[in-house]
Enzyme design. Structure first.
Site, PDB file in Angstrom:
ATOM      1  N   GLY A  64       9.613  -0.229   1.436  1.00  0.00           N
ATOM      2  CA  GLY A  64       8.803  -0.276   2.653  1.00  0.00           C
ATOM      3  C   GLY A  64       8.534  -1.672   3.187  1.00  0.00           C
ATOM      4  O   GLY A  64       9.389  -2.568   3.131  1.00  0.00           O
ATOM      5  N   TYR A  85      -9.439   6.495   3.969  1.00  0.00           N
ATOM      6  CA  TYR A  85      -8.489   5.407   4.267  1.00  0.00           C
ATOM      7  C   TYR A  85      -9.128   4.380   5.199  1.00  0.00           C
ATOM      8  O   TYR A  85      -9.062   3.167   4.958  1.00  0.00           O
ATOM      9  CB  TYR A  85      -7.247   6.034   4.902  1.00  0.00           C
ATOM     10  N   LYS A 134      -9.917   0.489   4.675  1.00  0.00           N
ATOM     11  CA  LYS A 134      -9.258  -0.508   5.535  1.00  0.00           C
ATOM     12  C   LYS A 134     -10.278  -1.329   6.335  1.00  0.00           C
ATOM     13  O   LYS A 134     -10.015  -2.481   6.690  1.00  0.00           O
ATOM     14  CB  LYS A 134      -8.264   0.176   6.475  1.00  0.00           C
TER      15      LYS A 134
HETATM   16  N1  LIG Z   1       3.728   2.299   6.863  1.00  0.00           N
HETATM   17  C1  LIG Z   1       2.804   2.499   7.785  1.00  0.00           C
HETATM   18  O1  LIG Z   1       3.013   3.246   8.745  1.00  0.00           O
HETATM   19  C2  LIG Z   1       1.475   1.778   7.688  1.00  0.00           C
HETATM   20  C3  LIG Z   1       0.550   1.917   8.724  1.00  0.00           C
HETATM   21  C4  LIG Z   1      -0.663   1.242   8.632  1.00  0.00           C
HETATM   22  C5  LIG Z   1      -0.942   0.466   7.519  1.00  0.00           C
HETATM   23  N2  LIG Z   1      -0.025   0.370   6.521  1.00  0.00           N
HETATM   24  C6  LIG Z   1      -0.376  -0.441   5.356  1.00  0.00           C
HETATM   25  O2  LIG Z   1       0.693  -1.313   5.022  1.00  0.00           O
HETATM   26  C7  LIG Z   1       0.788  -1.447   3.605  1.00  0.00           C
HETATM   27  C8  LIG Z   1       2.167  -1.044   3.128  1.00  0.00           C
HETATM   28  O3  LIG Z   1       2.524   0.174   3.635  1.00  0.00           O
HETATM   29  P1  LIG Z   1       3.901   0.849   3.225  1.00  0.00           P
HETATM   30  O4  LIG Z   1       4.065   2.017   4.134  1.00  0.00           O
HETATM   31  O5  LIG Z   1       4.988  -0.160   3.109  1.00  0.00           O
HETATM   32  O6  LIG Z   1       3.533   1.363   1.767  1.00  0.00           O
HETATM   33  P2  LIG Z   1       4.404   2.290   0.807  1.00  0.00           P
HETATM   34  O7  LIG Z   1       3.506   3.403   0.434  1.00  0.00           O
HETATM   35  O8  LIG Z   1       5.720   2.575   1.436  1.00  0.00           O
HETATM   36  O9  LIG Z   1       4.671   1.315  -0.438  1.00  0.00           O
HETATM   37  C9  LIG Z   1       3.634   0.974  -1.292  1.00  0.00           C
HETATM   38  C10 LIG Z   1       4.213   0.240  -2.499  1.00  0.00           C
HETATM   39  O10 LIG Z   1       3.107   0.024  -3.384  1.00  0.00           O
HETATM   40  C11 LIG Z   1       3.533   0.346  -4.701  1.00  0.00           C
HETATM   41  N3  LIG Z   1       2.364   0.700  -5.509  1.00  0.00           N
HETATM   42  C12 LIG Z   1       1.697   1.883  -5.520  1.00  0.00           C
HETATM   43  N4  LIG Z   1       0.684   1.816  -6.414  1.00  0.00           N
HETATM   44  C13 LIG Z   1       0.716   0.580  -6.955  1.00  0.00           C
HETATM   45  C14 LIG Z   1      -0.067  -0.094  -7.926  1.00  0.00           C
HETATM   46  N5  LIG Z   1      -1.109   0.505  -8.538  1.00  0.00           N
HETATM   47  N6  LIG Z   1       0.237  -1.373  -8.236  1.00  0.00           N
HETATM   48  C15 LIG Z   1       1.302  -2.005  -7.660  1.00  0.00           C
HETATM   49  N7  LIG Z   1       2.082  -1.408  -6.729  1.00  0.00           N
HETATM   50  C16 LIG Z   1       1.788  -0.137  -6.377  1.00  0.00           C
HETATM   51  C17 LIG Z   1       4.509   1.488  -4.524  1.00  0.00           C
HETATM   52  O11 LIG Z   1       5.335   1.631  -5.680  1.00  0.00           O
HETATM   53  C18 LIG Z   1       5.266   1.039  -3.280  1.00  0.00           C
HETATM   54  O12 LIG Z   1       6.344   0.191  -3.633  1.00  0.00           O
HETATM   55  C19 LIG Z   1      -0.321  -0.578   3.012  1.00  0.00           C
HETATM   56  O13 LIG Z   1      -1.458  -1.371   2.769  1.00  0.00           O
HETATM   57  C20 LIG Z   1      -0.575   0.417   4.127  1.00  0.00           C
HETATM   58  O14 LIG Z   1      -1.866   0.964   4.078  1.00  0.00           O
HETATM   59  C21 LIG Z   1       1.177   1.012   6.581  1.00  0.00           C
END
Ligand SMILES: NC(=O)c1ccc[n+]([C@@H]2O[C@H](COP(=O)([O-])OP(=O)(O)OC[C@H]3O[C@@H](n4cnc5c(N)ncnc54)[C@H](O)[C@@H]3O)[C@@H](O)[C@H]2O)c1
Length: 254
Positions: free
Chosen positions: A23, A159, A163
């Protein structure tokens, strides 16, 4: 997509990126590596694809299996980073947990899991990196919130609470550590077309629902967020701190 480069503006800097196996986190590793940074990948999942991508760019990389909810493990991550590279310049704390649930059906376990992964993990990571950053007189901390904090999206009480906490921590801490050459900023991320883990609720149909609400009618790509991360990490961005930068194609306009 054309991406503005900063001509290796992060040469020899050391960046820890949490949640970097897939991601957005993977895109951040690649973008920072392109700017010359040495990369520490911290994740509970297999991060070999991110590692290979960073190596292909030519950057030095350390993969450190780390559970970001475990303070001891996170302190070990930072100790291992300093042992390997001698410093920590940049923390990109990407770990977060997303789920949708009406508040009345939300279990306390899911509420707590969301706060642990999204907000409490930030406590561990920042407390661990501050000592080396203060010694260096330099640090860039980048945190992640969500545009849902502005939109008040339903079924996300847990969430959005977490946030909003990220924004609060970012704003208050900026005032404490600015004198040490450390900046901290947060990005309110919009719905991003990342590679999703199995069972993730963000679906193509949700993207189709969000896109018409954006001022720019294309999905946010991880590279869009990564550009902002790289910019905030630059030494030249040292006057920007305590800020919340919205990157969502213009859904939330305030
Ligand atoms: N993707 C979106 O649409 C979106 C939208 C708004 C905010 N965000 C924020 O952006 C950030 C990343 O989003 P994303 O979609 O790439 O996330 P994702 O869920 O695709 O990836 C999260 C990563 O965190 C890792 N992870 C999970 N638990 C863990 C732990 N305890 N310790 C270490 N690593 C751990 C997972 O293995 C994964 O590689 C997050 O903070 C999310 O809230 C994402």
């Amino acid at each position: 997509m054309q991406i503005t480069r900063f001509e290796r503006g992060l040469a020899d800097r050391v960046a820890i990126v949490t949640g970097a196996a897939i991601g957005n986190g993977r895109a951040f590793c690649e973008r920072l590596a392109e700017e010359g940074a040495r990369i520490v990948i911290a994740d509970v999942a297999d991060a070999s694809e991110t590692e290979a991508a960073v190596r292909a760019i030519g950057a030095d990389v350390l993969v450190r299996h780390t559970d970001c909810t475990d303070g001891d493990d996170v302190r070990g991550l930072v100790a291992d980073t300093v042992a390997r590279f001698g410093r920590v310049d940049i923390l990109v704390h990407n770990v977060g947990h997303y789920s949708e649930e009406p508040f009345e059906l939300l279990s306390f376990a899911e509420w707590k899991r969301t706060l642990d992964l999204t907000l409490n993990s930030l406590f561990h990571a920042i407390q661990a990196v501050l000592p080396p950053m203060k010694r260096q007189g330099f640090g860039r901390i980048i945190t992640f919130s969500s545009d849902t904090v502005w939109l008040g999206t339903p079924y996300l009480t847990h969430y959005i609470t977490a946030k909003m906490g990220v924004i609060g921590l970012t704003r208050s801490l900026a005032a404490e550590v600015g004198k040490d050459g450390i900046t901290i900023n947060t990005i309110t991320v919009g719905l991003t077309a990342t590679q999703r883990p199995a069972g993730d609720p963000v679906s193509d149909s949700l993207l189709r629902h969000i896109l018409p609400q954006q001022a720019v009618h294309r999905a946010d790509e991880p590279e869009d967020i990564a550009n902002v991360v790289a910019f905030l990490a630059l030494p030249a961005s040292g006057i920007i701190t305590g800020q919340t930068i919205n990157v969502d194609g213009g859904v939330a306009r305030h």
